[in-house]
Design an enzyme around this catalytic site. Structure first.
Site, PDB file in Angstrom:
ATOM      1  N   HIS A 206       0.809  -1.226   0.000  1.00 40.10           N
ATOM      2  CA  HIS A 206       0.000   0.000   0.000  1.00 40.10           C
ATOM      3  C   HIS A 206       0.840   1.274   0.000  1.00 40.10           C
ATOM      4  O   HIS A 206       0.325   2.362  -0.247  1.00 40.10           O
ATOM      5  CB  HIS A 206      -1.006   0.009   1.159  1.00 40.10           C
ATOM      6  CG  HIS A 206      -0.420   0.142   2.519  1.00 40.10           C
ATOM      7  ND1 HIS A 206      -0.469   1.315   3.231  1.00 40.10           N
ATOM      8  CD2 HIS A 206       0.229  -0.743   3.310  1.00 40.10           C
ATOM      9  CE1 HIS A 206       0.108   1.134   4.407  1.00 40.10           C
ATOM     10  NE2 HIS A 206       0.546  -0.107   4.483  1.00 40.10           N
TER      11      HIS A 206
ATOM     12  N   CYS B 209       2.117   7.173  13.077  1.00 35.17           N
ATOM     13  CA  CYS B 209       1.988   6.172  14.123  1.00 35.17           C
ATOM     14  C   CYS B 209       1.975   6.808  15.499  1.00 35.17           C
ATOM     15  O   CYS B 209       1.384   6.272  16.418  1.00 35.17           O
ATOM     16  CB  CYS B 209       3.133   5.179  14.060  1.00 35.17           C
ATOM     17  SG  CYS B 209       3.273   4.424  12.453  1.00 35.17           S
TER      18      CYS B 209
HETATM   19  C1  LIG Z   1       4.474   1.605   6.481  1.00 33.93           C
HETATM   20  C2  LIG Z   1       5.780   1.084   6.865  1.00 33.93           C
HETATM   21  C3  LIG Z   1       5.906  -0.138   7.545  1.00 33.93           C
HETATM   22  C4  LIG Z   1       4.710  -0.967   7.982  1.00 33.93           C
HETATM   23  O1  LIG Z   1       3.915  -1.367   6.915  1.00 33.93           O
HETATM   24  P1  LIG Z   1       2.522  -2.095   7.226  1.00 33.93           P
HETATM   25  O2  LIG Z   1       1.854  -2.163   5.895  1.00 33.93           O
HETATM   26  O3  LIG Z   1       1.780  -1.233   8.205  1.00 33.93           O
HETATM   27  O4  LIG Z   1       2.815  -3.423   7.800  1.00 33.93           O
HETATM   28  C5  LIG Z   1       7.177  -0.577   7.850  1.00 33.93           C
HETATM   29  N1  LIG Z   1       8.262   0.131   7.513  1.00 33.93           N
HETATM   30  C6  LIG Z   1       8.178   1.297   6.866  1.00 33.93           C
HETATM   31  C7  LIG Z   1       9.425   2.021   6.504  1.00 33.93           C
HETATM   32  C8  LIG Z   1       6.932   1.816   6.517  1.00 33.93           C
HETATM   33  O5  LIG Z   1       6.865   2.997   5.886  1.00 33.93           O
END
Ligand SMILES: *Cc1c(COP(=O)(O)O)cnc(C)c1O
Length: 363
Positions: free
Chosen positions: A168, A294
């Protein structure tokens, strides 16, 4: 189930997606494991390697600006008897590679560094890091969630042993991710975190999320085709945004270096302005995040901005702009207008700002 035509069709679709992801990172398709996202990939890579190589050593190296899914995974391993060193970064987000070299010891089994930071867009020198680790026989996991599709990633040439990705973040579906695990020179072994059927070499058992995987593959295919011109476009839009805001608002500071930075990222702190207040002032017109999506729910400022050494008022005043494929110049101009007006308005209500600007003495 492969015993009927629908099963075969699903398998073909999954294989195609595996190729599409592998092509984007110059990997062998058989070294790709599908997961539910980068959080799972980070857990599986770091814990899987830690448990597998425990006999060899218990020391892991990572960095204070990593994503929470890496930091909390490492914190759990610490509770289980592993030793973790969290390397600092400088004011601009840079790692000290000499310090990395000095931190490696006989018991070091793994190091984990992200390709690019999700808050400040800072790009780590992945190939150089990998070379240092390889020379000491330390495995290298890279959370490339933000880098993939924005900067060239070549697991062979760069020397990455394990790599995490989430669809995503590249216009793919939520809940779909991948983990690359090198199967040659060296072969990276992991202990699975789940028991079940034999799917994904039994390293990530369970029926595959076929629709999510097809979406991940398609997202990678498009990114592979569009990346070069898209990055130029995003860079131009980001610069329009930066110049547009910074030329009209004083005391706006850019968090992180402008040199080694993702083309689509801008992170600004506005002195005398609280980020949450600013976000609510513009939320009807613009979708933006405070420093970290987050941590924005808590009152704690982002751990990344803290790691840069930002004073807490500036860390609380930080806004992260993440531009994407479908953003237009008109949208950028709208954002500039909204932000500039909102910052000016909020400052006009800030006694501290008024005192600073007009030199009024209180009391
Ligand atoms: C978004 C992100 C994640 C976590 O991805 P999820 O789809 O929430 O599991 C981990 N590392 C980085 C650098 C991200 O930007």
């Amino acid at each position: 189930g492969r015993s009927h035509a629908y099963g075969w069709q699903a398998e073909e679709l999954v294989d195609k997606a595996r190729e599409q992801f592998a092509r984007l990172i110059h990997a062998d398709a058989k070294d790709v494991i599908f997961t539910s996202g980068a959080t799972e990939s980070n857990n599986l890579a770091i814990k899987g390697i830690a448990y597998q190589y425990r006999e060899k050593g218990n020391h892991i190296i990572t960095c204070v600006t990593e994503h929470k899914s890496v930091l909390t995974t490492c914190a759990r391993l610490e509770k289980e008897g592993f030793e973790v060193d969290y390397l600092p970064v400088d004011r601009q987000g840079y790692l000290d590679l000499e310090r990395l070299k000095k931190t490696i010891k006989g018991t070091t089994i793994l190091a984990s560094f992200m390709s690019a930071n999700n808050e400040i867009g800072h790009i780590h020198p992945i190939a150089q890091i990998a070379q240092i680790l390889k020379s000491k026989g330390v495995l290298f996991h890279c959370d490339a969630t933000q880098g993939i599709g924005k900067i060239p990633i070549d697991v062979q040439e760069m020397g990455i042993d394990a790599l995490s990705f989430s669809a995503h973040k590249l216009h793919g579906p939520k809940g779909s991710g991948a983990l690359y695990l090198r199967s040659q020179n060296p072969r990276v072994k992991i202990k699975p975190l789940m028991d079940g059927g034999g799917q994904e070499h039994a390293l990530r058992p369970g029926t595959l999320n076929v629709s999510g995987i097809v979406g991940l593959g398609a997202a990678c295919e498009i990114a592979h085709r569009e990346m070069d011109w898209e990055v130029k476009r995003l860079y131009a839009l980001r610069e329009r945004l930066r110049v547009g805001i910074c030329s009209q608002v004083d005391e706006a500071t850019i968090n992180g270096s402008m040199d080694d930075r993702l083309a689509n990222n801008l992170n600004l702190s506005f002195a005398y302005v609280d980020a949450d207040t600013l976000l609510s002032a513009v939320q009807e017109d613009v979708a933006l995040s405070a420093g970290s999506s987050c941590t924005s729910a808590s009152l704690e400022p982002s751990h990344v901005l803290k790691a840069l050494g930002l004073p807490s008022d500036l860390a609380h005043g930080s806004i992260r702009f993440g531009l994407h494929r479908f953003n237009t110049e008109e949208e950028i101009d709208t954002v500039i207008l909204c932000i500039v007006n909102a910052v000016k308005k909020l400052r006009s209500l800030s006694p501290l700002y008024i005192v600073k600007k007009e030199g009024i003495k209180i009391g």
